[in-house]
Design a protein around this motif. Structure first.
Motif, PDB file in Angstrom:
ATOM      1  N   ALA A 226      -5.053  -0.893  -2.740  1.00  0.00           N
ATOM      2  CA  ALA A 226      -4.771  -2.454  -2.349  1.00  0.00           C
ATOM      3  C   ALA A 226      -5.925  -3.190  -2.647  1.00  0.00           C
ATOM      4  N   ASP A 227      -5.529  -4.468  -2.842  1.00  0.00           N
ATOM      5  CA  ASP A 227      -6.677  -5.529  -3.103  1.00  0.00           C
ATOM      6  C   ASP A 227      -7.304  -5.780  -1.733  1.00  0.00           C
ATOM      7  N   ASP A 228      -6.334  -6.152  -0.889  1.00  0.00           N
ATOM      8  CA  ASP A 228      -6.928  -6.540   0.329  1.00  0.00           C
ATOM      9  C   ASP A 228      -5.904  -6.195   1.580  1.00  0.00           C
ATOM     10  N   LEU A 229      -5.921  -6.850   2.772  1.00  0.00           N
ATOM     11  CA  LEU A 229      -4.980  -6.579   3.881  1.00  0.00           C
ATOM     12  C   LEU A 229      -3.712  -7.065   3.413  1.00  0.00           C
ATOM     13  N   ALA A 230      -3.451  -8.013   2.997  1.00  0.00           N
ATOM     14  CA  ALA A 230      -2.045  -8.591   2.829  1.00  0.00           C
ATOM     15  C   ALA A 230      -1.359  -7.865   1.674  1.00  0.00           C
ATOM     16  N   VAL A 348      -5.506   2.239   0.061  1.00  0.00           N
ATOM     17  CA  VAL A 348      -6.859   2.293   0.061  1.00  0.00           C
ATOM     18  C   VAL A 348      -7.746   1.118  -0.347  1.00  0.00           C
ATOM     19  N   GLU A 349      -8.218   0.345   0.301  1.00  0.00           N
ATOM     20  CA  GLU A 349      -9.049  -0.688  -0.364  1.00  0.00           C
ATOM     21  C   GLU A 349     -10.347  -0.530  -0.786  1.00  0.00           C
ATOM     22  N   ALA A 350     -10.974  -1.360  -1.547  1.00  0.00           N
ATOM     23  CA  ALA A 350     -12.206  -1.039  -2.357  1.00  0.00           C
ATOM     24  C   ALA A 350     -13.248  -0.027  -1.634  1.00  0.00           C
ATOM     25  N   HIS A 351     -13.391  -0.699  -0.040  1.00  0.00           N
ATOM     26  CA  HIS A 351     -14.415  -0.015   0.635  1.00  0.00           C
ATOM     27  C   HIS A 351     -14.118   1.453   0.920  1.00  0.00           C
ATOM     28  N   ASN A 379      -7.099  -6.255  -8.772  1.00  0.00           N
ATOM     29  CA  ASN A 379      -8.146  -5.651  -9.378  1.00  0.00           C
ATOM     30  C   ASN A 379      -8.109  -4.344  -9.864  1.00  0.00           C
ATOM     31  N   LYS A 380      -9.079  -3.838 -10.625  1.00  0.00           N
ATOM     32  CA  LYS A 380      -9.223  -2.494 -11.483  1.00  0.00           C
ATOM     33  C   LYS A 380      -9.303  -1.465 -10.390  1.00  0.00           C
TER      34      LYS A 380
END
Length: 404
Positions: A226-230, A348-351, A379-380
């Motif tokens: 997932a790129d972000d919460l949205a 899963v977000e990047a963090h 995003n990759k």
């Protein structure tokens, strides 16, 4: 092997047949003979493999073999770490004793003390309780542990994690005349569990079940980047609206749960929820609505990661990844129970990618990415980080040799 071959009373065999079980599971086959011989038990088994019946059946057989001669207090005490698990164990005790005269009761935090008083006033054979509430009654002298003949600790590792170690030891001291102890834990490797066992058990039979292929959970696991919460919210809505019978969605905090509950309501997705510091009647009502199928989605913080036994949960979704890999395993254990197939999806977000690596190493199974075409990440997707290699320390001898 059948339950009859384990030399269980006809009334108990009749009850398990009514519950839909024809053969004992591996943990039941291991535990019941030693428990019937009166030995203390130290056992572990994966979730969903019939652990509760493994201690209830021999406990009930003991009560039938040694009937009460005169009215008295509780004879079998079962301690569980959470209210939900206590209620589930109580319900299973009632089902197993359905064709007997044995009486079971349950007391937990969050319930009116008047209800507890009514329960404890009965001629109880089996009492299921959470440690904190039972200790309160012991201290107020409204509960008597002197007649307890068998003490059973369910999910002992979780009790330790929740800080109940001292309380359980105090209760065990109150029940010092008991004849048998049984301790069940998800793992026996923990130092805390080993200490617990030394303090409470006497020369136990150490039993670790290796479930058959039929019993093993068949959980298909993957993650979506997932790129972000949205983006994460959009992925969740897509998943929940496509081919899901029912699902438990895990979030990391109460605030996150409330925000997600409101968002899903705006997307016409009906949910119920469980979280910490929630009145017991509301917790029970939420679980009942989910179990009955009235509401297909249960939102939960980790208060529900252990002990919730809902048959045929099709999906577990980690909206937020947990902080520890073992918590991930407990979460996804809510699906794929008793040999049924299940699906576990992580958003899963990047963090969170470091945790993906930890989970893969802990479970010894790769957690692979999947993509929903309509919701491809911009995003990759980061690579799952490999296990860090520890640098080998040079011994003093090697350093000296190198200098020479």
């Amino acid at each position: 092997m059948t339950f009859e071959e384990l030399e269980l009373d006809d009334a108990l065999c009749h009850a398990v047949a009514d519950m839909g079980f024809s053969q004992p599971t591996s943990i039941q086959s291991l535990v019941i003979p030693d428990a019937l011989d009166g030995r203390d038990i130290l056992a572990s088994a994966p979730t969903g493999t019939g652990k509760t019946a493994a201690f209830l059946l021999p406990a009930c057989q003991y009560l039938l073999d040694h009937p009460r001669r005169e009215p008295g207090a509780t004879r079998i005490l079962i301690l569980t770490p959470t209210r939900e698990l206590a209620i589930q164990v109580y319900e299973q005790a009632c089902a197993i004793t359905a064709h007997t005269q044995l009486v079971s009761g349950v007391i937990t935090g969050g319930i009116n003390y008047g209800t507890d008083k009514e329960t404890l006033s009965k001629n109880l054979d089996i009492l299921v309780a959470t440690p904190g509430r039972l200790l309160e009654h012991i201290q107020k002298e409204t509960a008597d542990c002197r007649d307890i003949e068998c003490l059973i600790l369910d999910e002992a590792d979780r009790m330790l994690d929740m800080g109940f170690g001292t309380v359980v030891n105090q209760i065990a001291t109150e029940a010092r005349w008991r004849k048998q102890n049984m301790l069940f834990s998800a793992t026996l490797e923990s130092g805390g569990v080993k200490t617990f066992a030394r303090e409470i058990l006497n020369d136990p039979a150490v039993l670790e079940a290796s479930p058959s292929r039929k019993e093993k959970a068949k959980i298909h696991q993957w993650f979506h980047h997932a790129d972000d919460l949205a983006h994460k919210q959009a992925l969740l809505v897509h998943i929940l609206k496509n081919n899901i019978t029912n699902a438990i969605v895990f979030v990391k905090t109460r605030d996150r749960l409330q925000a997600l509950k409101d968002y899903l309501a705006s997307q016409d997705i009906q949910v119920c929820w469980l979280q910490g510091e929630m009145p017991q009647d509301k917790r029970n009502a939420a679980l009942a609505r989910f179990k009955s199928g009235e509401v297909p989605v249960l939102l939960a913080t980790d208060v529900a990661a252990r002990g919730i036994d809902v048959p045929k949960v099709s999906h577990v979704i980690n909206f937020d990844m947990p902080r520890k890999a073992d918590v991930y395993v407990h979460r996804i254990g809510r699906t794929g129970r008793a040999g049924a197939k299940g699906t576990a999806i992580a958003l899963v977000e990047a963090h969170d990618f470091e945790m993906v690596g930890r989970v893969s190493r802990y479970t010894e199974e790769p957690l692979k990415p999947r993509v929903i075409d309509a919701l491809r990440p911009k995003n990759k997707t980061p690579k799952v980080p490999p296990k860090k290699k520890r640098a080998k320390k040079k011994t003093a001898a090697k350093k000296t040799a190198k200098k020479k």
